[in-house]
Each structure stands twice: as structure tokens, then as C-alpha cells.
Scaffold this motif. Sequence first.
Motif, mmCIF file in Angstrom:
data_model
loop_
_atom_site.group_PDB
_atom_site.id
_atom_site.type_symbol
_atom_site.label_atom_id
_atom_site.label_comp_id
_atom_site.label_asym_id
_atom_site.label_seq_id
_atom_site.Cartn_x
_atom_site.Cartn_y
_atom_site.Cartn_z
ATOM 1 N N ALA A 97 31.973 48.661 51.269
ATOM 2 C CA ALA A 97 31.509 47.343 51.711
ATOM 3 C C ALA A 97 30.976 46.538 50.534
ATOM 4 O O ALA A 97 31.108 45.308 50.490
ATOM 5 N N GLU A 98 30.394 47.225 49.549
ATOM 6 C CA GLU A 98 29.909 46.510 48.358
ATOM 7 C C GLU A 98 31.066 45.792 47.661
ATOM 8 O O GLU A 98 30.919 44.660 47.200
ATOM 9 N N THR A 99 32.213 46.476 47.565
ATOM 10 C CA THR A 99 33.353 45.844 46.891
ATOM 11 C C THR A 99 33.790 44.594 47.656
ATOM 12 O O THR A 99 34.118 43.563 47.047
ATOM 13 N N ALA A 100 33.778 44.669 48.992
ATOM 14 C CA ALA A 100 34.111 43.489 49.797
ATOM 15 C C ALA A 100 33.114 42.364 49.523
ATOM 16 O O ALA A 100 33.499 41.196 49.387
ATOM 17 N N LYS A 101 31.856 42.716 49.411
ATOM 18 C CA LYS A 101 30.815 41.710 49.146
ATOM 19 C C LYS A 101 31.016 41.072 47.767
ATOM 20 O O LYS A 101 30.877 39.860 47.605
ATOM 21 N N ILE A 102 31.343 41.902 46.789
ATOM 22 C CA ILE A 102 31.551 41.382 45.422
ATOM 23 C C ILE A 102 32.714 40.383 45.410
ATOM 24 O O ILE A 102 32.656 39.352 44.753
ATOM 25 N N LEU A 103 33.763 40.700 46.154
ATOM 26 C CA LEU A 103 34.951 39.836 46.134
ATOM 27 C C LEU A 103 34.813 38.620 47.052
ATOM 28 O O LEU A 103 35.578 37.671 46.934
ATOM 29 N N ILE A 352 36.432 44.773 38.340
ATOM 30 C CA ILE A 352 37.315 44.779 39.516
ATOM 31 C C ILE A 352 38.441 43.758 39.312
ATOM 32 O O ILE A 352 39.616 44.049 39.553
ATOM 33 N N GLU A 353 38.066 42.561 38.848
ATOM 34 C CA GLU A 353 39.100 41.539 38.648
ATOM 35 C C GLU A 353 40.075 41.936 37.534
ATOM 36 O O GLU A 353 41.262 41.659 37.605
ATOM 37 N N ARG A 354 39.539 42.603 36.530
ATOM 38 C CA ARG A 354 40.419 43.082 35.461
ATOM 39 C C ARG A 354 41.466 44.052 36.023
ATOM 40 O O ARG A 354 42.642 43.990 35.701
ATOM 41 N N MET A 355 40.997 44.949 36.894
ATOM 42 C CA MET A 355 41.924 45.882 37.540
ATOM 43 C C MET A 355 42.971 45.120 38.358
ATOM 44 O O MET A 355 44.173 45.434 38.288
ATOM 45 N N GLN A 357 44.092 42.128 37.992
ATOM 46 C CA GLN A 357 45.061 41.456 37.108
ATOM 47 C C GLN A 357 46.037 42.473 36.532
ATOM 48 O O GLN A 357 47.243 42.249 36.452
ATOM 49 N N MET A 358 45.506 43.627 36.115
ATOM 50 C CA MET A 358 46.361 44.619 35.463
ATOM 51 C C MET A 358 47.301 45.321 36.431
ATOM 52 O O MET A 358 48.339 45.854 36.017
ATOM 53 N N SER A 359 46.938 45.354 37.711
ATOM 54 C CA SER A 359 47.817 46.059 38.643
ATOM 55 C C SER A 359 48.733 45.108 39.403
ATOM 56 O O SER A 359 49.499 45.526 40.262
ATOM 57 N N ALA A 360 48.641 43.814 39.076
ATOM 58 C CA ALA A 360 49.480 42.817 39.787
ATOM 59 C C ALA A 360 50.959 42.999 39.413
ATOM 60 O O ALA A 360 51.271 43.395 38.312
#
Length: 360
Positions: A97-103, A352-355, A357-360
Amino acid sequence: MSIQAENLNLEGVKTELYGRNHPSLTPVDIEAHAKTLHRVLALKQKHNVVMLGHNYMEPLVFGLSTKQEQGDSLGLSMHAAKTTAPYIIFNGVPFMAETAKILNPSKTVLVADKTAGCSLADNFGAADVKSLKVMYPDVPVMIYINSYADAKAESDVCCTSANAAKIAREMPGDQIVFVPDIYFAQNLEDELAGEKTVIYPGKGNHEKGAVCEVHEEFRLSDLLAVRESFVIPKGHGSRVLYAHWECRREVLREADFYGSTSQIMQDIAKRVKENQLERAFVASECELTSNLSQEFPTVQFWTACSVRCSHMAKVNLAKVLHILEAIDAGDSLSDYEVTLGPDVIERARTPIERMLQMSA
Ligand code: SF4
């Protein structure tokens, strides 16, 4: 499997439940739970709640989410990032849920049980990341998504079990620090042998690291016993033994297919479509297999239901209903709301955003 909006009346809910392929969902269970399910779905619709369901949720909770709202922790957080709904109930453990909150920081993100932990996230924090950074100052730190926001905030890039190898390959330098999962790190080390050195807790240092207490349960002898008793010979075309990345090295080597939860599900779906899967065992959390049994009724799944995540199991139908009743009554949501300071959100968002971008 999820209950569709058009089935929202009580009889429609019961019909859907009776139609499920779930061995432990008896008529007694259905009659006992149908009213609660119906109330949850009605309140979900009334308050325009996005209800995200992790693949490891028990089927009754998992089925509260639509197909688009079901998935693994990253897929669900990406769904959360796009939603315009005011409330997100994350049926999983708090680090997810923290990751959802961050995004999507402007949304109210709620979990059914804030005390639900995780043997990975709980045993490796921000101080541990900092300590490894002091030991390996020039090596980028890649952190598994199964960690808390403050540990992510100290790391250079985040990863999931689906994209770890790709991201590790693309990070600068010929070494990478991977935290916190030791078994995952060893599997990554095997995958990247000859390409990149993987440093992890306990390898040439005194950091402790952590393991997933669920995937740790599977030993090579268990897989060999499954092969024998369930008749899944190695390399058999339509009988397949799957293992998750978080399992021990020797378990992955024995499996016919290993990968992330989403990769395992994709492989099952592909084989089913091609009429190439008769029988399967998945070395992972037992409710994943329960949910797979419902989604792919033509496959004979064997499951190890003693291997249950006690943290995930803290989320149940009654607790989810409590959240929705609190929303409906306009009561305080502080018992359920996941909150993070703006500084942590900002710093944890970068890896998280770096990941992404790199996995797009
Ligand atoms: S299965 Fe449970 S213990 Fe393992 S990583 Fe997931 S939440 Fe943590």
C-alpha cells in the motif's frame, strides 16, 4: 475470478459463489459469507472505491476486485497510480500500500490490517541500506519492491521479481548491491554469472538480510516428493512444476519454470490457451494456487496449503467490510490509512520511477 457489477444483488452473488471451482468453498461457507460479500460490493460501488487484490489473498477477498484490480504488488500500484477514485483499499500488506501511496499521494490508501508485516520488509530497513552503502560506496543499490518506503528512499533503483535481471544488467558498473532477499540475490547471481557481480547481505559482509518466510518453506526434497506423488516428471510437456524467484537456489534449479508471480501466471495462461497444461504445482503461497484453480479450471493444481503467508492472511472479508462501513459512516479512517511523510514519498519515488522507466 471476480464478482461482476451486474451480479450485485444477493442472489447474483450467491450464484457466482456456487459456480466457483474452489474445493473448500462449501454451501455452508457460501450461505455464511454471501451477505457480507454483497454488502462489501454494494459499498465499494456506492463510494467509488478502487479495491486492489493481491494474488495471495484468499479467494473470497481476491474476488472482491475486478480482473483489472487484481495482480502482484507492482501491477496493483501502477493501477493505483492511474486511478481518479478517492479511496484505494489495498488488499495486501502495508508495504504494498505504501508503493500505491508513493505513486498516487493525493489518494486515501487504506489497508485492512496495519499490523500485517512481511519477513522481508520487516527485517531490513533504511539503516541496513545505509550501512551497505558505506561498505560499497561506488556500487548502485537495487532494492526489491518488498520493502518499506524508508528503505527504498535510501536506494538507487527498485525492482520486482519480473524485472530484476533486466534492471541489474542495465545499471552502471560491473557490480550491484541487491537487498534484502538473500535467496533472490543468489538466484540473481546465478542468472547474471559472467556478466555482473551481485553483492548481497551476508556475502563478504556482516549484514543479515532477510528471506521470504513463505518461499523459504520449499526445499528440494519437497519438490522431489511432489514430482513423485503427483507424477510430474521433469521436462514433461504438459505437467509443470513452477517455482517463485524467492525460493532457494536448488528449488529453482529443480523447477521446470521459475519466475515472478505474474510470469508464472502468464506461462500457465499461455499453456492453457495452447491446450498444453494438464497438471501443475506452484512452489509459492498457497492462496495463489487457490486463485489459479478458479481461473484455470481445466488444470489439475496441487497445492501446499500449510504454506500460507500469516501476514497476508490477516486480511479478511470482515476487516474489509469494517473499512467500507467507516467510509460510509464518515468515521475516522486512521486505523486503516497508510500515511507517509512528503520527504519519504519524494525520495522513495525516485528509485521506483527509475525502475518503471528501465522496465518500460
Ligand atoms: S509472502 Fe508474505 S512474507 Fe513473503 S514476501 Fe510476501 S508478504 Fe512477505
